[in-house]
Design an enzyme around this catalytic site. Structure first.
Site, short mmCIF file in Angstrom:
data_model
loop_
_atom_site.label_atom_id
_atom_site.label_comp_id
_atom_site.label_asym_id
_atom_site.label_seq_id
_atom_site.Cartn_x
_atom_site.Cartn_y
_atom_site.Cartn_z
CB SER A 136 -1.42 -32.68 -0.20
OG SER A 136 0.12 -32.84 0.28
CE LYS A 162 0.29 -36.82 0.82
NZ LYS A 162 -0.34 -37.71 -0.50
CE LYS A 164 3.38 -33.80 -0.63
NZ LYS A 164 3.55 -35.74 -1.07
CG ASP A 190 3.34 -38.59 1.07
OD1 ASP A 190 4.49 -39.52 0.38
OD2 ASP A 190 3.03 -38.16 -0.60
CD GLU A 215 1.02 -41.05 0.25
OE1 GLU A 215 0.26 -40.02 0.61
OE2 GLU A 215 1.33 -40.59 -0.92
CG ASP A 240 2.38 -41.83 -3.58
OD1 ASP A 240 2.55 -42.06 -5.31
OD2 ASP A 240 2.61 -40.64 -3.99
CE LYS A 264 0.58 -40.03 -5.90
NZ LYS A 264 1.59 -38.87 -5.82
N GLY A 292 -3.19 -37.64 -5.05
CA GLY A 292 -3.30 -36.56 -6.29
C GLY A 292 -2.06 -35.84 -6.74
C1 NPQ Z 1 2.56 -37.32 -3.24
N1 NPQ Z 1 1.33 -35.45 -4.04
O1 NPQ Z 1 1.29 -38.21 -2.87
C2 NPQ Z 1 2.02 -36.16 -4.43
C3 NPQ Z 1 3.54 -35.36 -4.30
C4 NPQ Z 1 3.55 -34.87 -5.32
C5 NPQ Z 1 -0.64 -33.68 -3.15
O2 NPQ Z 1 1.36 -34.74 -2.10
C6 NPQ Z 1 3.69 -30.81 -9.22
C7 NPQ Z 1 3.51 -32.07 -9.86
C8 NPQ Z 1 4.23 -30.89 -7.96
C9 NPQ Z 1 3.01 -33.55 -9.13
C10 NPQ Z 1 3.84 -32.15 -5.55
C11 NPQ Z 1 0.23 -35.10 -2.92
C12 NPQ Z 1 3.60 -32.41 -6.92
C13 NPQ Z 1 3.68 -33.05 -7.39
C14 NPQ Z 1 4.34 -33.62 -4.70
C15 NPQ Z 1 4.06 -34.01 -6.71
O3 NPQ Z 1 3.17 -37.72 -2.59
MG MG Z 2 2.28 -39.80 -2.00
#
Ligand code: NPQ
Ligand code: MG
Length: 369
Positions: A136, A162, A164, A190, A215, A240, A264, A292
């Site tokens: 990500s 991926k 953001k 995402d 996403e 998600d 998740k 994650g």
């Molecule tokens: C998601 N994760 O899929 C999340 C969002 C996310 C890997 O993109 C601290 C704790 C910071 C949890 C940043 C990824 C974070 C977090 C992003 C979760 O939407």
């Molecule tokens: Mg997400």
């Protein structure tokens, strides 16, 4: 099993670089570890919430409080008959707070499986020894920086990128990555709820870039909006934040709100509910992948095991430890030809490094049973 103690431990891990999403930027991961001690075993888990309630309504101080005052007493009341499978029923009277519940169930499951010598993968039904790893990639200050970051990850062997996105950082970064790295790179985006249905025509401009999925473009409670959007854009919609249970998954699929699901375990209350989502999706022919939450090695180990189930057909956000941390709480997960190895030891199959844990601990407290 009889629980003797639940230790709650706050740790702080510096990130290798700041991670920016549509809901904020973080430069360190503050995490809440749950360490369960029983007569003959111990179990570890981490609560995925952040310090602030920006990804979801849960946040670390709230998690500590709800575990101490509302969840742990209910586990205590369950007495010696408690098993990991009985945790969710024992906690069902408490509404929501899925990340807190997930951390307790997972730590107890780890203790239970360590006692019986079974791995998470074996218990959950993993069929793969190695799972494909995606990464990500956060929102950056410039396209040049983004391209350098993506190039680095591709060189490391990541099998899926991926990006953001948010309004103002969507078409240009996707176009730049496609133009630079070509049509064969598995690419998805995402938005973490940053758009509304009024943005449908704008999001349709992503159609030519052949993305695997978009996403969570809309708000977490906008099931109707996602169903409408899915008819207006070509990119498959993946949910998600909207999916908090197997029932949500069944509704979203039936409703046409998504055609892919990011699973998740923390968001849905644990690995048992995560497996039910996997099963519901599989029955509908809907592929899933493992998301994650910047887990340490503790949470990452269990996620990788889950990602070994047969309907996890897309690469997950199950990245190597080094994606986030120079020093993990466990031996690091490393890429092997773009894959992570499913641990085979009892329970989560990894050990917490005591010295690292000590150095990164901010506070700890015990709940005596
Ligand atoms: C998601 N994760 O899929 C999340 C969002 C996310 C890997 O993109 C601290 C704790 C910071 C949890 C940043 C990824 C974070 C977090 C992003 C979760 O939407
Ligand atoms: Mg997400």
């Amino acid at each position: 099993m009889k629980i003797e103690n639940i230790e709650l431990r706050r740790v702080r891990l510096p990130l290798v670089s700041p991670f920016r999403t549509s809901f904020g930027s973080v430069s360190e991961r503050e995490a809440l570890l749950v360490h369960v001690t029983t007569a003959d075993s111990e179990g570890w888990a981490e609560c995925a919430a952040e310090a602030e309630p920006l990804y979801s309504s849960e946040f670390l101080d709230g998690c500590e409080l709800v575990i101490r005052d509302h969840l742990a007493p209910r586990l205590n009341a369950a007495g010696e008959r408690l098993t990991a499978e009985r945790v969710a029923p024992a906690l069902a009277a408490v509404k929501g707070h899925r990340m807190s519940k997930a951390a307790l169930e997972t730590a107890i499951l780890d203790a239970q499986l360590r006692t019986s010598g079974v791995s998470f993968g074996g218990y959950l039904g993993a069929v793969s020894d190695l799972v494909p790893a995606g990464v990500s990639v956060g929102i950056m200050d410039s396209i040049d920086r983004l391209l350098a970051a993506v190039e680095g990850y591709l060189d490391e062997g990541y099998l899926r990128i991926k990006l953001k996105i948010e309004p103002g950082w969507d078409l240009a970064p996707v176009r730049a990555v496609r133009e630079r790295f070509g049509p064969d790179v598995l690419l998805q985006v995402d938005a973490n709820t940053a758009y509304t249905l009024a943005d449908a025509r704008h999001l349709a401009r992503l159609d030519p870039f052949d993305l695997l999925l978009i996403e969570q473009p809309l708000a977490e409670d906008d099931m109707l909006g996602h169903a409408a959007l899915a008819t207006l854009i070509q990119t498959p919609v993946c949910l998600d934040e909207s999916i908090e249970s197997a029932r949500d998954a069944a509704a979203a699929i039936t409703f046409g709100a998504c055609s892919i699901i990011n699973v998740k375990p923390s968001r849905v209350g644990g690995y048992l509910e995560a497996r039910r989502i996997h099963d519901v999706a599989a029955a509908h022919g809907v592929p899933v992948w493992c998301g994650g939450m910047l887990e340490t090695g503790i949470g990452r180990a269990a996620n990788v095991a889950l990602a070994g189930l047969p309907n996890f057909v897309l690469p997950g956000d199950t990245s190597a430890s080094s994606r986030y941390y120079a020093q993990d709480l466990t031996k690091p997960f490393v890429l092997e030809d773009g894959h992570l190895r499913v641990p085979t030891g009892p329970g989560i199959g990894v050990e917490v490094l005591p010295d690292v844990l000590h150095d990164l601990t901010v506070s700890s407290s015990d709940i005596r049973f």
